[in-house]
Design a protein around this motif. Structure first.
Motif, PDB file in Angstrom:
ATOM      1  N   GLY A 111      95.604  36.636 102.165  1.00 57.74           N
ATOM      2  CA  GLY A 111      95.368  35.382 103.208  1.00 57.74           C
ATOM      3  C   GLY A 111      93.974  35.984 103.901  1.00 57.74           C
ATOM      4  O   GLY A 111      93.768  35.466 105.290  1.00 57.74           O
ATOM      5  N   LEU A 112      92.918  36.553 103.573  1.00 66.27           N
ATOM      6  CA  LEU A 112      91.994  37.053 104.219  1.00 66.27           C
ATOM      7  C   LEU A 112      91.016  35.859 104.020  1.00 66.27           C
ATOM      8  O   LEU A 112      90.427  35.619 105.314  1.00 66.27           O
ATOM      9  CB  LEU A 112      91.171  37.981 103.356  1.00 66.27           C
ATOM     10  CG  LEU A 112      89.860  38.604 104.175  1.00 66.27           C
ATOM     11  CD1 LEU A 112      90.141  39.459 105.328  1.00 66.27           C
ATOM     12  CD2 LEU A 112      89.145  39.714 103.044  1.00 66.27           C
ATOM     13  N   LEU A 113      90.729  35.153 103.101  1.00 60.46           N
ATOM     14  CA  LEU A 113      89.842  33.886 103.133  1.00 60.46           C
ATOM     15  C   LEU A 113      90.244  32.591 103.748  1.00 60.46           C
ATOM     16  O   LEU A 113      89.866  31.808 104.085  1.00 60.46           O
ATOM     17  CB  LEU A 113      89.239  33.697 101.782  1.00 60.46           C
ATOM     18  CG  LEU A 113      88.360  34.883 101.368  1.00 60.46           C
ATOM     19  CD1 LEU A 113      87.921  34.692  99.887  1.00 60.46           C
ATOM     20  CD2 LEU A 113      87.073  35.230 102.402  1.00 60.46           C
ATOM     21  N   VAL A 114      91.842  32.286 103.003  1.00 57.36           N
ATOM     22  CA  VAL A 114      92.531  31.340 103.321  1.00 57.36           C
ATOM     23  C   VAL A 114      93.920  31.515 103.978  1.00 57.36           C
ATOM     24  O   VAL A 114      94.563  32.384 103.346  1.00 57.36           O
ATOM     25  CB  VAL A 114      92.771  30.439 102.170  1.00 57.36           C
ATOM     26  CG1 VAL A 114      93.661  29.256 102.489  1.00 57.36           C
ATOM     27  CG2 VAL A 114      91.481  30.048 101.598  1.00 57.36           C
ATOM     28  N   ASP A 115      94.194  30.943 105.086  1.00 58.57           N
ATOM     29  CA  ASP A 115      95.476  31.221 105.799  1.00 58.57           C
ATOM     30  C   ASP A 115      96.624  30.467 104.864  1.00 58.57           C
ATOM     31  O   ASP A 115      96.869  29.349 105.493  1.00 58.57           O
ATOM     32  CB  ASP A 115      95.342  30.652 107.066  1.00 58.57           C
ATOM     33  CG  ASP A 115      96.686  31.019 107.669  1.00 58.57           C
ATOM     34  OD1 ASP A 115      97.680  31.637 107.375  1.00 58.57           O
ATOM     35  OD2 ASP A 115      96.841  30.451 109.078  1.00 58.57           O
ATOM     36  N   SER A 116      96.855  30.893 103.898  1.00 59.73           N
ATOM     37  CA  SER A 116      97.924  30.158 102.992  1.00 59.73           C
ATOM     38  C   SER A 116      99.343  30.076 103.733  1.00 59.73           C
ATOM     39  O   SER A 116     100.067  29.274 103.303  1.00 59.73           O
ATOM     40  CB  SER A 116      97.847  30.716 101.533  1.00 59.73           C
ATOM     41  OG  SER A 116      98.271  32.405 101.758  1.00 59.73           O
ATOM     42  N   GLU A 117      99.699  31.041 104.404  1.00 53.99           N
ATOM     43  CA  GLU A 117     101.054  31.045 105.102  1.00 53.99           C
ATOM     44  C   GLU A 117     101.228  29.668 105.880  1.00 53.99           C
ATOM     45  O   GLU A 117     102.095  29.102 105.843  1.00 53.99           O
ATOM     46  CB  GLU A 117     100.904  32.262 106.108  1.00 53.99           C
ATOM     47  CG  GLU A 117     102.566  32.479 106.424  1.00 53.99           C
ATOM     48  CD  GLU A 117     102.691  33.753 107.121  1.00 53.99           C
ATOM     49  OE1 GLU A 117     103.758  34.557 107.226  1.00 53.99           O
ATOM     50  OE2 GLU A 117     101.703  34.064 107.924  1.00 53.99           O
ATOM     51  N   ARG A 118     100.377  29.123 106.658  1.00 50.50           N
ATOM     52  CA  ARG A 118     100.312  28.040 107.444  1.00 50.50           C
ATOM     53  C   ARG A 118     100.642  26.760 106.204  1.00 50.50           C
ATOM     54  O   ARG A 118     101.498  25.944 106.579  1.00 50.50           O
ATOM     55  CB  ARG A 118      99.222  27.819 108.275  1.00 50.50           C
ATOM     56  CG  ARG A 118      99.280  26.391 109.148  1.00 50.50           C
ATOM     57  CD  ARG A 118      98.336  26.286 109.954  1.00 50.50           C
ATOM     58  NE  ARG A 118      98.702  25.175 110.934  1.00 50.50           N
ATOM     59  CZ  ARG A 118      99.285  25.241 111.904  1.00 50.50           C
ATOM     60  NH1 ARG A 118     100.066  26.147 112.305  1.00 50.50           N
ATOM     61  NH2 ARG A 118      99.360  24.073 112.710  1.00 50.50           N
ATOM     62  N   ILE A 119      99.718  26.792 105.222  1.00 50.97           N
ATOM     63  CA  ILE A 119      99.917  25.855 104.366  1.00 50.97           C
ATOM     64  C   ILE A 119     101.260  25.932 103.310  1.00 50.97           C
ATOM     65  O   ILE A 119     102.050  24.592 103.249  1.00 50.97           O
ATOM     66  CB  ILE A 119      98.640  26.025 103.151  1.00 50.97           C
ATOM     67  CG1 ILE A 119      97.436  25.848 103.606  1.00 50.97           C
ATOM     68  CG2 ILE A 119      98.926  25.100 101.927  1.00 50.97           C
ATOM     69  CD1 ILE A 119      96.270  26.154 102.933  1.00 50.97           C
ATOM     70  N   THR A 174      86.269  35.507  93.230  1.00 51.75           N
ATOM     71  CA  THR A 174      86.899  35.840  94.230  1.00 51.75           C
ATOM     72  C   THR A 174      88.474  35.576  94.277  1.00 51.75           C
ATOM     73  O   THR A 174      88.656  34.109  94.695  1.00 51.75           O
ATOM     74  CB  THR A 174      86.447  35.916  95.719  1.00 51.75           C
ATOM     75  OG1 THR A 174      85.048  36.413  95.648  1.00 51.75           O
ATOM     76  CG2 THR A 174      87.208  36.700  96.667  1.00 51.75           C
ATOM     77  N   PHE A 175      89.477  36.416  94.317  1.00 53.00           N
ATOM     78  CA  PHE A 175      90.846  35.960  94.463  1.00 53.00           C
ATOM     79  C   PHE A 175      91.253  36.351  95.651  1.00 53.00           C
ATOM     80  O   PHE A 175      91.154  37.570  96.034  1.00 53.00           O
ATOM     81  CB  PHE A 175      91.579  36.502  93.298  1.00 53.00           C
ATOM     82  CG  PHE A 175      91.457  35.944  91.929  1.00 53.00           C
ATOM     83  CD1 PHE A 175      91.920  35.158  91.305  1.00 53.00           C
ATOM     84  CD2 PHE A 175      90.201  36.936  91.206  1.00 53.00           C
ATOM     85  CE1 PHE A 175      91.398  34.509  89.976  1.00 53.00           C
ATOM     86  CE2 PHE A 175      90.093  36.122  89.880  1.00 53.00           C
ATOM     87  CZ  PHE A 175      90.636  35.262  89.382  1.00 53.00           C
ATOM     88  N   ASP A 176      91.689  35.296  96.509  1.00 53.75           N
ATOM     89  CA  ASP A 176      92.342  35.753  97.607  1.00 53.75           C
ATOM     90  C   ASP A 176      93.799  35.873  97.845  1.00 53.75           C
ATOM     91  O   ASP A 176      94.348  34.884  98.002  1.00 53.75           O
ATOM     92  CB  ASP A 176      91.830  34.646  98.590  1.00 53.75           C
ATOM     93  CG  ASP A 176      92.554  34.860 100.100  1.00 53.75           C
ATOM     94  OD1 ASP A 176      92.586  35.897 100.606  1.00 53.75           O
ATOM     95  OD2 ASP A 176      92.733  33.900 100.870  1.00 53.75           O
ATOM     96  N   CYS A 177      94.306  37.094  97.740  1.00 51.54           N
ATOM     97  CA  CYS A 177      95.784  37.108  97.570  1.00 51.54           C
ATOM     98  C   CYS A 177      96.451  37.612  98.720  1.00 51.54           C
ATOM     99  O   CYS A 177      97.771  37.953  98.747  1.00 51.54           O
ATOM    100  CB  CYS A 177      95.915  38.021  96.441  1.00 51.54           C
ATOM    101  SG  CYS A 177      95.545  37.751  94.829  1.00 51.54           S
TER     102      CYS A 177
END
Length: 55
Positions: free
Chosen positions: A15-23, A10-13
């Motif tokens: 932010g559904l699975l991981v809140d990459s914006e905060r990172i 699964t590719f999370d592009c």
């Protein structure tokens, strides 16, 4: 022939699975502080959440 132990990837592009914006903002704050531009994570979250990096 060797088989993979995985059936799916699964590719999370968006932010559904991981809140990459905060990172991303954490990394950006660190980089800006290294360049002597004092900002906090809260500053960046207030200014940039919801925008693309280009914006």
């Amino acid at each position: 022939m060797q088989t993979s132990p995985f059936q799916r990837v699964t590719f999370d592009c968006d932010g559904l699975l991981v809140d990459s914006e905060r990172i991303t903002n954490c990394v950006l704050a660190d980089m800006l502080n290294e360049l002597s531009l004092p900002v906090t994570l809260d500053d960046l979250l207030e200014q940039f959440v919801g925008y693309s990096m280009a914006d």
